[in-house]
Motif scaffolding. Structure first.
Motif, mmCIF file in Angstrom:
data_model
loop_
_atom_site.group_PDB
_atom_site.id
_atom_site.type_symbol
_atom_site.label_atom_id
_atom_site.label_comp_id
_atom_site.label_asym_id
_atom_site.label_seq_id
_atom_site.Cartn_x
_atom_site.Cartn_y
_atom_site.Cartn_z
ATOM 1 N N LEU A 35 61.181 -8.050 -34.881
ATOM 2 C CA LEU A 35 60.774 -9.362 -34.366
ATOM 3 C C LEU A 35 59.846 -9.217 -33.157
ATOM 4 C CD1 LEU A 35 61.046 -12.445 -34.458
ATOM 5 C CD2 LEU A 35 63.154 -12.236 -33.128
ATOM 6 N N ASN A 36 60.165 -8.303 -32.258
ATOM 7 C CA ASN A 36 59.315 -8.096 -31.078
ATOM 8 C C ASN A 36 59.727 -6.792 -30.416
ATOM 9 O OD1 ASN A 36 61.519 -8.427 -29.161
ATOM 10 N ND2 ASN A 36 61.433 -10.604 -29.669
ATOM 11 N N GLU A 37 58.997 -6.420 -29.364
ATOM 12 C CA GLU A 37 59.410 -5.263 -28.574
ATOM 13 C C GLU A 37 59.809 -5.736 -27.181
ATOM 14 O OE1 GLU A 37 57.793 -1.179 -26.760
ATOM 15 O OE2 GLU A 37 56.629 -1.967 -28.440
ATOM 16 N N PRO A 38 61.086 -5.572 -26.822
ATOM 17 C CA PRO A 38 61.553 -6.111 -25.535
ATOM 18 C C PRO A 38 60.848 -5.482 -24.346
ATOM 19 C CG PRO A 38 63.400 -5.414 -26.893
ATOM 20 C CD PRO A 38 62.162 -4.909 -27.558
ATOM 21 N N ARG A 39 60.673 -6.260 -23.296
ATOM 22 C CA ARG A 39 60.011 -5.775 -22.082
ATOM 23 C C ARG A 39 61.024 -5.080 -21.172
ATOM 24 N NH1 ARG A 39 58.157 -11.548 -20.194
ATOM 25 N NH2 ARG A 39 58.123 -11.727 -22.461
ATOM 26 N N TYR A 40 60.516 -4.468 -20.114
ATOM 27 C CA TYR A 40 61.389 -3.915 -19.078
ATOM 28 C C TYR A 40 61.723 -5.028 -18.078
ATOM 29 C CZ TYR A 40 59.771 0.682 -20.658
ATOM 30 O OH TYR A 40 59.491 1.794 -21.405
#
Lengths: 250, 495
Positions: A180-185
């Motif tokens: 779905l997405n790539e999570p941020r830091y």
């Protein structure tokens, strides 16, 4: 639009799991815990909806021990506006979690509920579906693409052999798949700000939900260690071993 | 460096080479010796892509006695040897020589972890044990072996000792030298020095093992060691923080040491360009911060026991913001995210490699001089080759700066090499002004020999030469590495 996002505290994906010496359970002593990776994706999606101006408020919910506050703080550092911890030390089954979440949903009245498709500890993959049944919300499990507009959620799902696109009428409960997405830091300034965001604590009793387990965990065992291979000297020896040792041919 | 030795070496060596191979086959068995070019090729190239000449053979002994037998034979037959570990050296020290054909002695079959002593916090190992294998094995017993470097999946303990390896955690745990309690060495004449004592304190006479640590195999072959272990950290936090310049980063370092209970285990300086290089090499990596900043610091805190590393990092960050040392930062919320941050540190090296020929240096500096050196060296590069690009990163928490230079991309390879050589000379000329070292952790090998010799005063040079001749009077062990060959005899061909 209010978005509710569920986050679970689990053993960090990178930790090598160890079983307790008495085989009663997985050993959690001194083990690094983190937010379930699929829940991180759900949080990220909620934050993106807010950044696009679609979501107005993000409420993060966790059900578990007091220490699950850490995962709620992480969710708030990533962009959730407030947190709700339903505190219990009981080992919860999916149905109990779904019932508690349904009660929180009843109170909060979100238009969209986001959660991970499964938690990497017990891999149940049941809660989204149960919440949908309990609340009557439309259901979009294994979502790899999401567009929300005009009271509808267009959901792309990864299914066997391809992709399926569904139009769900809000309110809906949606579970996030890996792509779905790539999570941020979490940025340090936002971690600081998250400390001042409100975090409510409730208990299962507040919602009148019985969380007593219906299943009993009998035993946990590590997978058998793979035996080292051997080199055979000839085809005859191989056939002999397949016949008499491995017993896979006769 | 020529890829094959002059023809006369091979012809003259033929009979002696055949005798050597027969001896090796006899002594080490069929697994213990490689002679076919296809089989020996991988022992003739290192990670940096530098190639060596074809060796006489590759010996692969299985234990210390076999190593000693091979060395004794070569001592008698006056055949030079180059011991080899995982092949991740950066100064061409372990590659077989072109001038005079050598026997490669690989420790790769000696992989045993001999004994872990939990109460003594020590482990004894064979020299050929791969660093990662050892790290995994002791971790399973709740220990950590803290040496950490990019090549840990292939480099071997013997090589780590021979090169006194450094890496990411030196500021907390020291270099390899600080982690070696005991050592086993096959001397150039085949005698075995057995100093495998697992002692944390031992003040009996000259500390012989220190001679061999960092000697790059020129004084003998390390075959085993007793290593110091630490408790496995139960919590680790990794953060990437953004600063306006190197000076701010170094001031942050001083503050981090003090305000985090001295629990800092890594402190890496990463300029903006390196983030871009990392993403170029591994497009799946993402920029950890929303906006670009000039300089980043990748730091790690680790502890065993009940301390709150989060509150230390947050406290450091708040103070850093207030003092203007810091502009922004991220904190990994899981080990997965921490690994991703560290992958940037590794991928940037691959990104640099993608740009072809470049100058790689390994400067050691007093931590307090690092920022000034960085400034002056950058100005020097800009003045002499404005189109060259400085890529300076490193383990600055221990004063180690990899001040690297990419040459102007439009030049041809010869021109690039000339520009880089010129800049290297000028860079090395700056180093003594800051009381620095031209090699903090990579060693001298062959590639850094010329500038190294210039840094030695007469007393140092004499002592080093005397030590070499004391242990290896015939100059058969890694000849020509660190110091040039000394005796007249060794300049004649053995064969």
């Amino acid at each position: 639009m209010k978005v509710l996002v569920a986050v679970k505290r689990v053993i960090d994906y990178n930790v090598k799991i160890r079983v307790k010496a008495d085989n009663s359970d997985v050993d959690l002593a001194n083990v690094k815990m983190a937010m379930n990776p699929f829940c991180e994706i759900a949080v990220e999606e909620a934050v993106r909806l807010k950044e696009k101006g679609i979501a107005s408020e993000i409420v993060a919910v966790s059900i578990g021990p007091k220490t699950a506050q850490e995962q709620l703080r992480t969710a708030m550092a990533l962009g959730a506006d407030r947190g709700i911890l339903v505190e219990t030390d009981e080992a919860l089954e999916s149905l109990a979690v779904a019932k508690l979440l349904s009660k929180v949903i009843e109170e909060e009245q979100p238009q969209l509920v986001l959660m991970g498709k499964q938690a990497i500890d017990t891999d149940n993959n049941q809660t989204t579906q149960m919440v949908s049944a309990l609340t009557g919300f439309a259901q979009g499990a294994f979502t790899s693409g999401l567009e929300v507009a005009d009271g509808q959620a267009k959901v792309t799902r990864e299914i066997d052999g391809g992709l399926q696109t569904l139009n769900l009428k809000l309110p809906a409960v949606i579970s996030a798949d890996l792509r779905l997405n790539e999570p941020r830091y979490a940025s340090l300034p936002n971690i600081m700000k998250a400390k001042r965001k409100p975090l409510d604590t409730k208990t299962p009793a507040d919602f009148g939900v019985d969380v007593a387990p219906r299943l009993k965990l009998l035993k946990v065992e590590a997978p058998a260690e793979r035996q080292a291979g051997i080199k055979v000297g000839s085809v005859d020896e191989l056939v002999d071993k397949l016949k008499n040792e491995a017993k896979v041919i006769s | 460096m020529a890829s094959t030795p002059p023809a006369h070496h091979r012809t003259i060596a033929a009979s002696q080479q055949a005798e050597l191979v027969a001896f090796l086959q006899d002594t080490l068995g069929p697994k213990g010796v490689l002679t076919e070019k296809n089989d020996t090729a991988r022992y003739c190239i290192d990670w940096a892509g530098t190639t060596g000449a074809t060796p006489l053979a590759v010996a692969r002994p299985a234990n210390t006695e076999e190593v000693a037998a091979v060395v004794r034979y070569c001592h008698q037959a006056q055949i030079p040897i180059v011991p080899q570990g995982g092949g991740s050296g950066l100064v061409a020290g372990a590659l077989p020589d072109a001038q005079k054909a050598e026997l490669v002695l690989s420790l790769e079959r000696m992989q045993r972890i001999r004994h872990l002593d939990p109460l003594n916090f020590s482990v004894s190992v064979d020299a050929g044990c791969v660093l990662q294998t050892l790290k995994d094995a002791v971790e399973a017993e709740d220990f950590t072996f803290p040496l950490a470097l990019g090549a840990q999946g292939s480099c071997q303990i013997g090589g780590n000792i021979a090169t006194n390896a450094g890496g990411l955690n030196v500021l907390r745990y020291g270099m390899m030298r600080a982690l070696v309690l005991g050592i086993e060495v096959v001397l150039p004449d085949g005698r075995i020095l057995n100093d495998m004592k697992a002692l944390h304190k031992n003040n009996t006479g000259y500390d012989l093992k220190q001679w061999f640590i960092g000697a790059e195999g020129t004084l003998g072959i390390v075959t085993g060691a007793v290593l110091k272990l630490s408790p496995k950290p139960t919590s680790t936090r990794t953060a990437m923080m953004a600063c306006s310049d190197v000076t701010a980063a170094m001031r942050l370092y001083a503050q981090a040491r003090r305000s985090c209970c001295d629990l800092l285990s890594a402190f890496e300086l990463i300029p903006r360009r390196c983030i871009e290089l990392a993403i170029e090499a591994s497009p799946e990596l993402s920029d950890p911060l929303d906006t670009p900043y000039p300089v980043y610091v990748l730091m790690e805190l680790s502890a065993s026991g009940p301390v709150s590393l989060d509150s230390m990092i947050e406290g450091l960050f708040e103070a850093g913001l207030t003092d203007g040392l810091l502009l922004d930062g991220v904190l990994a919320s899981s080990d997965t995210q921490a690994n991703q941050l560290w992958m940037i540190r590794e991928a940037m090296l691959e990104g640099q490699q993608l740009h072809g020929l470049h100058l790689r240096t390994d400067i050691g500096l007093p931590i307090s001089a690092l920022s000034d050196f960085h400034q002056q060296a950058s100005a020097m590069v800009h003045a002499h080759s404005p189109e060259s690009e400085v890529i300076a990163y490193g383990h600055v928490g221990d004063g180690n700066l990899h001040f690297n230079i990419l040459p102007p991309p439009q030049l041809n390879e010869d021109e690039k090499a000339a520009v880089l050589h010129n800049l290297e000379m000028r860079l090395f000329a700056l180093v003594p002004q800051f009381n620095g070292s031209i090699s903090a952790e990579h060693g001298i090998g062959r590639l850094k020999q010329a500038p190294f010799l210039e840094t030695l005063d007469e007393t140092e040079r004499q002592l080093m030469q005397q030590l070499k001749l004391l242990l290896d009077p015939d100059e058969l062990m890694c000849p020509g590495r660190i110091l040039p060959r000394q005796s007249q005899r060794s300049s004649d061909s053995v064969f």
